[in-house]
Design a protein around this motif. Structure first.
Motif, short mmCIF file in Angstrom:
data_model
loop_
_atom_site.label_atom_id
_atom_site.label_comp_id
_atom_site.label_asym_id
_atom_site.label_seq_id
_atom_site.Cartn_x
_atom_site.Cartn_y
_atom_site.Cartn_z
N LYS B 128 0.84 -1.20 0.00
CA LYS B 128 0.00 0.00 0.00
C LYS B 128 0.88 1.25 0.00
O LYS B 128 1.97 1.18 0.54
N PRO B 129 0.47 2.40 -0.49
CA PRO B 129 -0.81 2.66 -1.14
C PRO B 129 -0.98 1.92 -2.47
O PRO B 129 -0.02 1.77 -3.21
N ASP B 131 -2.12 1.24 -6.22
CA ASP B 131 -2.56 1.94 -7.41
C ASP B 131 -3.03 0.91 -8.42
O ASP B 131 -2.66 -0.25 -8.37
N LYS B 134 -0.50 -1.29 -10.41
CA LYS B 134 0.22 -2.26 -9.58
C LYS B 134 -0.69 -3.44 -9.23
O LYS B 134 -0.31 -4.59 -9.33
#
Lengths: 154, 145
Positions: B128-129, B131, B134
């Motif tokens: 994380k974060p 996207d 990904k």
């Protein structure tokens, strides 16, 4: 308070905010506070305990929280509901995780509490015997203050 | 002169969430954060995946996997969760179905736990974060293995 503790939080906030909001983030002037200070309306708090102890507060006003959560979810969230709170919690989680990774690399060992969210009007926070350092971040959705009060365990 | 090649069909790329037989891949999402659960579900649904379920802790995730089996193709598993953490749930799912495809979702700084999960049998991980790119890359790679 030593600057080594602060920089990782500043960097992590900058990186994570830029990534999740997909926009420019401007860092404002840092300032120190040793007395109680007002909390803007929505605050996520993460506690630290170990070689260093204290807390980090991610503080913003309600319209900013709603706009940030809306941007992160890609949809308009007009009220402070569970999803908004979960989103701000996750934001605090991501920033702290990145900062703590850095601090661990620097050799500091400590544990974190899961973030808790406070919402309300006219709140203030007081830290006995610890100065708080505030790092304001300007994002298109408003202003988010990263408020760090950490000290070495005596 | 403009030829047909100048106007590639917008629909040429097949949705990533649909298998070669045209049937959507079925995903079970296990995450205690409503935000992350929703984010993963939005990314995957938009590519044609079918969300078979969203569970908020490891114990519920493991139970749900058993109920859904064999009608589930991949699991996204958070690591830190109440009741049962993601690594324990992963282990129990692998015990039940040794071919289970589980992708771990991790916060930065949990390298040790991610390694432990990969040794236990997780097929990949996403930090994380999250996207969109990904998430899709990792999930599709695991499905195509």
């Amino acid at each position: 308070m030593r600057v080594e503790y602060i920089n990782p939080f500043v960097e992590a906030s900058f990186n994570v905010l830029r990534e999740v909001l997909q926009s420019d983030v401007k860092r404002g002037e840092l300032y120190l506070k040793s007395t109680s200070m007002p909390v803007m309306g929505v605050a996520a708090i993460v506690g630290l305990a170990g070689d260093v102890e204290g807390r980090v507060l991610f503080d913003m006003d309600k319209p900013t929280a709603l706009k940030v959560a809306s941007a992160m979810n890609g949809e308009e969230l007009p009220t402070m509901d569970d999803l908004v709170k979960a989103t701000i919690t996750e934001l605090a989680n991501m920033i702290t995780a990145q900062a703590v990774t850095k601090l661990h690399e620097l050799g500091f060992r400590f544990d974190l509490t899961p973030p808790a969210i406070f919402t309300g009007d006219n709140m203030e926070v007081t830290d006995q015997d610890v100065e708080a350092l505030i790092v304001p971040m300007e994002v298109p959705q408003g202003r988010i203050e990263i408020n760090v009060a950490i000290r070495e365990r005596s | 002169m403009k030829t047909k090649d100048d106007f590639p069909s917008l629909n040429e790329r097949p949705a990533e969430g649909v298998g070669p037989d045209g049937v959507p891949f079925r995903v079970l999402i296990v995450d205690d954060s409503m935000f992350i659960g929703k984010q993963i579900s939005q990314i995957l649904s938009s590519e044609g995946f079918e969300i078979a379920g969203i569970c908020a802790d490891g114990a519920a995730g493991m139970e749900r996997y058993k109920e859904l089996f064999p009608n589930v193709d991949i699991v996204t598993m958070d690591i830190t969760m109440p009741k049962m953490d993601g690594i324990t749930a992963l282990r129990k799912i692998i015990e039940f179905d040794k071919n289970a495809k589980v992708v771990m979702i991790s916060a930065l700084g949990k390298q040790d736990l991610v390694k432990q999960a990969l040794v236990t049998g997780a097929k990949s991980y996403i930090v994380k974060p999250l996207d969109r790119k990904k998430v899709l890359e990792r999930i599709v790679a695991v499905l195509n293995k």
